[in-house]
Design an enzyme around this catalytic site. Structure first.
Site, PDB file in Angstrom:
ATOM      1  N   ASP A  11       0.865  -1.179   0.000  1.00 36.99           N
ATOM      2  CA  ASP A  11       0.000   0.000   0.000  1.00 36.99           C
ATOM      3  C   ASP A  11       0.899   1.226   0.000  1.00 36.99           C
ATOM      4  O   ASP A  11       1.799   1.345   0.834  1.00 36.99           O
ATOM      5  CB  ASP A  11      -0.874   0.014   1.256  1.00 36.99           C
ATOM      6  CG  ASP A  11      -2.010  -0.991   1.165  1.00 36.99           C
ATOM      7  OD1 ASP A  11      -2.121  -1.665   0.122  1.00 36.99           O
ATOM      8  OD2 ASP A  11      -2.781  -1.108   2.133  1.00 36.99           O
ATOM      9  N   ASP A 130     -13.794  -6.251  -4.627  1.00 30.92           N
ATOM     10  CA  ASP A 130     -13.908  -6.466  -3.185  1.00 30.92           C
ATOM     11  C   ASP A 130     -15.263  -7.110  -2.932  1.00 30.92           C
ATOM     12  O   ASP A 130     -16.295  -6.531  -3.285  1.00 30.92           O
ATOM     13  CB  ASP A 130     -13.815  -5.130  -2.432  1.00 30.92           C
ATOM     14  CG  ASP A 130     -12.438  -4.493  -2.568  1.00 30.92           C
ATOM     15  OD1 ASP A 130     -11.464  -5.230  -2.829  1.00 30.92           O
ATOM     16  OD2 ASP A 130     -12.333  -3.259  -2.423  1.00 30.92           O
TER      17      ASP A 130
END
Lengths: 255, 212
Positions: A11, A130
């Site tokens: 990330d 997701d």
């Protein structure tokens, strides 16, 4: 035989790695280029950057990161996060990314996936999804697609959605279980199996890995073509070498 | 004398990765779509990603077909990568039938539908990831590449040469296909040396050192 892939995911916000990376002594463990290079040398099969830069004006920082990474890392690099226009994709690919991951923009305008595949080739278009169980205890109830980092339910069935994305031109699906993400209790392999049996394109499983056995299960039970992992590698719980040795020993084809 | 390596820029390929790969092994490479640069090069690289017809269109649009054909015929070392391999052939079945450069006899065809592995799981297409090379004839570019080495592939179509004698490497994915070819001054591979880690970098180095 095609090898199953192990993909560390970083990330990145405003050009810096978010959450510490402590798997190896790096001068600057917050520098995504240094971390990518270390993973490359450790035997990762690909690298994924997820850009979570919040402010619009700092969005360009990821381009610099990709630029520098591509000068030193000679394995495939995928970049996701905030990819919304063909121009976003063009800039990332020009900087040296091999694939881009599209998430929210695909839900808001599915035709974008087709346009991107036609403009750049489907091999570089990853659709990230997701998914969350409709009933935590019953996979038969299915999974719903979420966007905006998992905050917004979209009323779409995740398995139908990944099939639709393939038909529009996705070259690969990156499927994250919202239920399992961060739990370190294993991938949602009912989700992975339902998706991989539907898809003719490769599936990357994501969300929930905590042990080497979880990785093995992702391949055997989940039927994934690749597994994405973050903290298990970043915190040095296991090295990529240990992971690969374990999987090889269990009969998984690994580079 | 240092080689003058030119990477043909027709706006379809990860040119920068190929260029940086050469730099990493100690050679400068120029990215260009100027026919003069291609004519004056000692080594020419034709990369390429995406769709066959789209790549042919772009080669045509930038008036690069003649310079590329001339480079292949000149006898100077020539490296095709991915679509840069497929474009050398007579024609592709991608989106109907589209003629290629016609420099190597044969066709480009898709992987068969519904391929399965030994456990009868469906094999995904694109063929994406690391797979092993079986070296049939060792071309100069593969001098340092061990048999069985893993390289990075991403493609849905593969070449089928008329003359199997040009095949230098094969790879197994549902079918046994030509992963690399070698004829005279031309070496071309379906996988991406610029994305195949150390194995790929040794190939770029051997190519730069090849006298043709």
């Amino acid at each position: 035989m095609l090898a199953k892939r192990i993909i560390p995911c970083l990330d990145v916000a405003e050009g810096r790695v978010v959450k510490g990376v402590s798997f190896v002594d790096l001068v600057d463990a917050g520098d995504p280029v240094a971390v990518a290079l270390a993973y490359n040398e450790a035997g990762a099969d690909e690298i994924t950057f997820l850009d979570i830069t919040a402010s619009h004006e700092n969005r360009g920082t990821i381009i610099e990161v990709v630029n520098h990474t591509a000068e030193q890392v000679f394995i495939p690099l995928t970049v996701g996060g905030g990819v919304r226009t063909l121009e976003d994709i063009r800039r990332l690919l020009r900087a040296g990314a091999d694939k881009v991951a599209i998430n929210t923009a695909a839900v808001e305008r599915p035709e974008f996936v087709g346009e991107a595949a036609r403009a750049f080739g489907r091999q570089c278009i990853v659709v990230a999804v997701d998914a969350k169980r409709r009933d935590a205890d019953d996979p038969a109830a299915g999974w719903e697609v979420y966007t905006h980092g998992g905050r917004r339910p979209r009323g779409l069935d995740a398995i139908e959605w990944v099939a639709h994305m393939e038909s529009l031109g996705a070259g690969e699906i990156l499927l994250t279980s919202m239920d399992q993400d961060g739990q370190q209790s294993g991938y949602d392999n009912a989700l992975n199996r339902a998706a991989t049996d539907t898809l003719g394109i490769p599936l990357i499983a994501s969300g929930g890995v905590g042990t080497l056995e979880h990785m093995l299960d992702g391949f055997t039970e989940g039927g994934a073509d690749a597994v994405l992992a973050a903290s298990i590698f970043h915190f040095g719980t296991y090295t990529i070498d240990e992971t690969k040795a374990y999987l090889r020993d269990k009969g998984v084809v690994i580079r | 004398m240092a080689p003058r390596i030119v990477i043909v820029d027709y706006d379809r390929g990860n040119l920068r990765s190929v260029q940086k790969g050469f730099e990493r092994v100690g050679y400068d490479a120029v990215v260009s779509r100027n026919p003069k640069d291609i004519a004056n090069a000692t080594h020419v690289v034709l990369p390429g990603v995406g769709a066959f017809s789209d790549c042919m269109d772009n080669l045509d649009r930038f008036e690069l077909i003649t310079p590329v054909v001339a480079a292949v015929r000149s006898g100077k070392p020539f490296l095709g990568i991915c679509l840069g391999l497929q474009l050398l052939f007579d024609e592709s079945e991608e989106f109907g039938h589209r003629p290629g450069l016609g420099l190597i006899g044969g066709r480009v065809q898709p992987f068969p539908a519904d391929m399965t592995d030994a456990d009868s799981h469906r094999l995904k297409v694109p063929h994406m990831g690391w797979n092993r090379l079986h070296i049939v004839r060792r071309s100069p570019v593969f001098e340092q590449v061990p048999d069985g080495a893993y390289c990075y592939f991403v493609h849905s179509y593969h070449v089928v040469p008329d003359d199997l004698g040009v095949v230098s490497c094969t790879t197994q994915y549902g079918v046994l296909f030509a992963a690399a070819i070698w004829r005279d001054n031309v070496v071309a591979c379906q996988f991406h040396p610029e994305k195949s880690g150390e194995t790929g970098l040794t190939m770029l180095k051997s190519f730069a050192q090849w006298k043709g």
